[in-house]
Design an enzyme around this catalytic site. Structure first.
Site, PDB file in Angstrom:
ATOM      1  N   ASP A  15      -8.815  22.806  24.453  1.00 34.51           N
ATOM      2  CA  ASP A  15      -9.545  23.349  25.364  1.00 34.51           C
ATOM      3  C   ASP A  15      -9.757  24.746  25.313  1.00 34.51           C
ATOM      4  OD1 ASP A  15     -10.320  23.414  28.433  1.00 34.51           O
ATOM      5  OD2 ASP A  15      -8.605  24.417  28.626  1.00 34.51           O
ATOM      6  N   ASP A  17     -11.060  27.773  28.070  1.00 31.39           N
ATOM      7  CA  ASP A  17     -10.490  28.785  29.097  1.00 31.39           C
ATOM      8  C   ASP A  17      -9.260  28.397  29.515  1.00 31.39           C
ATOM      9  OD1 ASP A  17     -10.571  31.040  31.069  1.00 31.39           O
ATOM     10  OD2 ASP A  17     -12.746  30.682  31.108  1.00 31.39           O
ATOM     11  N   ASP A 213      -4.769  23.364  29.350  1.00 27.32           N
ATOM     12  CA  ASP A 213      -3.844  24.091  30.096  1.00 27.32           C
ATOM     13  C   ASP A 213      -4.061  23.380  31.832  1.00 27.32           C
ATOM     14  OD1 ASP A 213      -6.593  25.207  30.289  1.00 27.32           O
ATOM     15  OD2 ASP A 213      -5.652  26.166  32.104  1.00 27.32           O
TER      16      ASP A 213
END
Length: 330
Positions: A15, A17, A213
Site C-alpha cells: 500500500d 499512503d 496500514d
C-alpha cells in the site's frame, strides 16, 4: 535477509499512503527497505485505491521520494476497474466516466469508449475519485444507472488521507449514487479482491504478502484475495483498532513499520510471545512480562483478544504498564 519474512513470498504488495509515504513525505526508512527487497530479488508492486492518478504519475511521485519506480510496478484501482469493465462489455462500448482523465485513459486502454454524458448507448458507469467531481457529474451517472447501465466503482473508501487530514473519498461519492438509485456497484479496489490479485499476477506469483496500514481495505482485501497480510502502525491502524478487529480484518503479521520485512516471519506473527504473558480475567486482558518491545506485546494481546473478545487491558507489573502506556492502551 535470507531468513526475513519476504523470503517466504514471491512478491510484496505495498500500500502507499500510510505505508510508504504520508502525502509528499516519505516514511522514514521505507526507501531503504524497498531497496533491500529488490536487491533480494523479490518482486515489488505498489497497490493503491487512489484512482485519480495514472501509474506513471504514481511512479514519478515515488521516484521523487527516493524510491525509483517504473509504471509497470504500480497497480491502481482505476486499472482494476477498467479490467472489470473489459471483461463484461463488448469492445468499443460507451462507458460514462465519473473521475479524472487518468481513469478515462484506463477505460480507453481496455478497448472501451469513455464518455461524460448519459445517453442511450452508455453500457456502464465507472466511478473513481476526483477532487473536481460535482453534482452534474453525479446527475449524469444517476441517469445512466437508472437506465440499466453496469456500475463499477474503483473503490469505496469513505475517506482519503491528505496532509490536511481525512477528507471525503470515492466511497462518499459512491454513497450519493447509492442513495439516489438504490443500486450497489461492483468494486474493483481494496477490500475487494480484483486489484490485489491483478497485482500479484503482475508480480509473477500467486504467493504474495500484502503490506498496509488500513484494516478495512488493505487487510480485508488480502483476506478476500486469500493472501497473507502484514499490518504496519505508520498510518490508520492503531493498537486499539487491532484488538477490536473483526475476523476479515485480522492480519497474520504485525510490525511497527516496513522495517519489519527484514525480520523472520515467526517474530512478526500474531500469537503468544516468550517475554509477555497475557491472560483473560474478568473481561480484561491482564499483562505481565519482562519484554522491552511494546509491538511484540501487541502481537500477544491481539491473539488473546481475538480468541476471547476482550479488549480492555490491565497491567500486572511495572514493565507491562510502561508497554501498555506506550501502545496507548491504558
Amino acid at each position: 535477509m535470507s531468513d526475513a519474512l519476504l523470503t517466504a513470498y514471491g512478491a510484496v504488495l505495498l500500500d502507499l499512503d500510510g505505508t510508504v509515504y504520508h502525502g509528499s513525505r516519505g516514511i522514514p526508512g521505507a526507501a531503504e527497505v524497498i531497496g533491500e527487497i529488490r536487491e533480494h530479488g523479490t518482486a515489488v508492486r505498489f497497490v493503491t485505491n487512489n484512482a485519480s492518478k495514472s501509474p506513471a504519475e504514481v511512479a514519478a511521485h515515488l521516484s521523487g521520494l527516493g524510491i525509483p519506480t517504473e509504471p509497470v510496478e504500480v497497480a491502481t484501482s482505476a486499472g482494476a476497474a477498467a479490467r472489470l469493465l473489459g471483461e463484461r462489455l463488448e469492445p468499443g462500448a460507451d462507458v460514462l466516466v465519473v473521475g479524472t482523465e487518468s481513469l478515462a485513459d484506463e477505460v480507453r486502454a481496455a478497448g472501451l469508449r469513455p464518455v461524460r454524458e448519459a445517453g442511450p448507448g452508455v453500457a456502464a458507469v465507472v466511478q473513481g475519485h476526483s477532487p473536481h467531481t460535482a453534482w452534474p457529474d453525479l446527475a449524469e451517472a444517476c441517469v445512466a444507472l437508472r437506465a440499466g447501465a453496469l456500475w463499477v466503482a474503483s473503490n469505496v473508501d469513505a475517506t482519503l488521507p491528505t496532509e490536511r487530514g481525512q477528507l471525503p473519498g470515492n466511497g462518499s461519492m459512491v454513497a450519493v449514487l447509492r442513495t439516489a438509485t438504490g443500486l450497489e456497484p461492483l468494486v474493483a479496489g481494496k477490500p475487494a479482491a480484483p486489484l490485489l490479485l491483478a497485482a500479484a499476477e503482475a508480480g509473477g506469483t500467486s504467493g504474495a504478502v500484502v503490506v498496509g496500514d488500513r484494516l478495512d481495505t488493505d487487510i480485508a482485501g488480502a483476506t478476500a484475495a486469500g493472501l497473507d497480510a502484514l499490518v504496519v502502525l505508520t498510518g490508520v491502524a492503531t493498537p486499539a483498532s487491532l484488538l477490536a478487529a473483526i475476523p476479515a480484518e485480522r492480519p497474520r503479521y504485525l510490525a511497527a513499520d516496513l522495517g519489519g520485512l527484514r525480520r523472520e516471519a515467526d517474530e512478526l506473527a500474531i500469537g503468544p510471545r516468550p517475554d509477555w504473558q497475557v491472560k483473560a480475567d474478568g473481561g480484561r486482558l491482564v499483562v505481565t512480562g519482562s519484554g522491552t518491545d511494546p509491538v511484540d506485546l501487541l502481537r500477544a494481546l491481539c491473539a488473546t483478544a481475538w480468541e476471547t473478545g476482550h479488549t480492555t487491558c490491565t497491567p500486572g507489573d511495572t514493565q507491562a504498564r510502561a508497554a501498555l502506556d506506550e501502545l496507548g492502551l491504558l
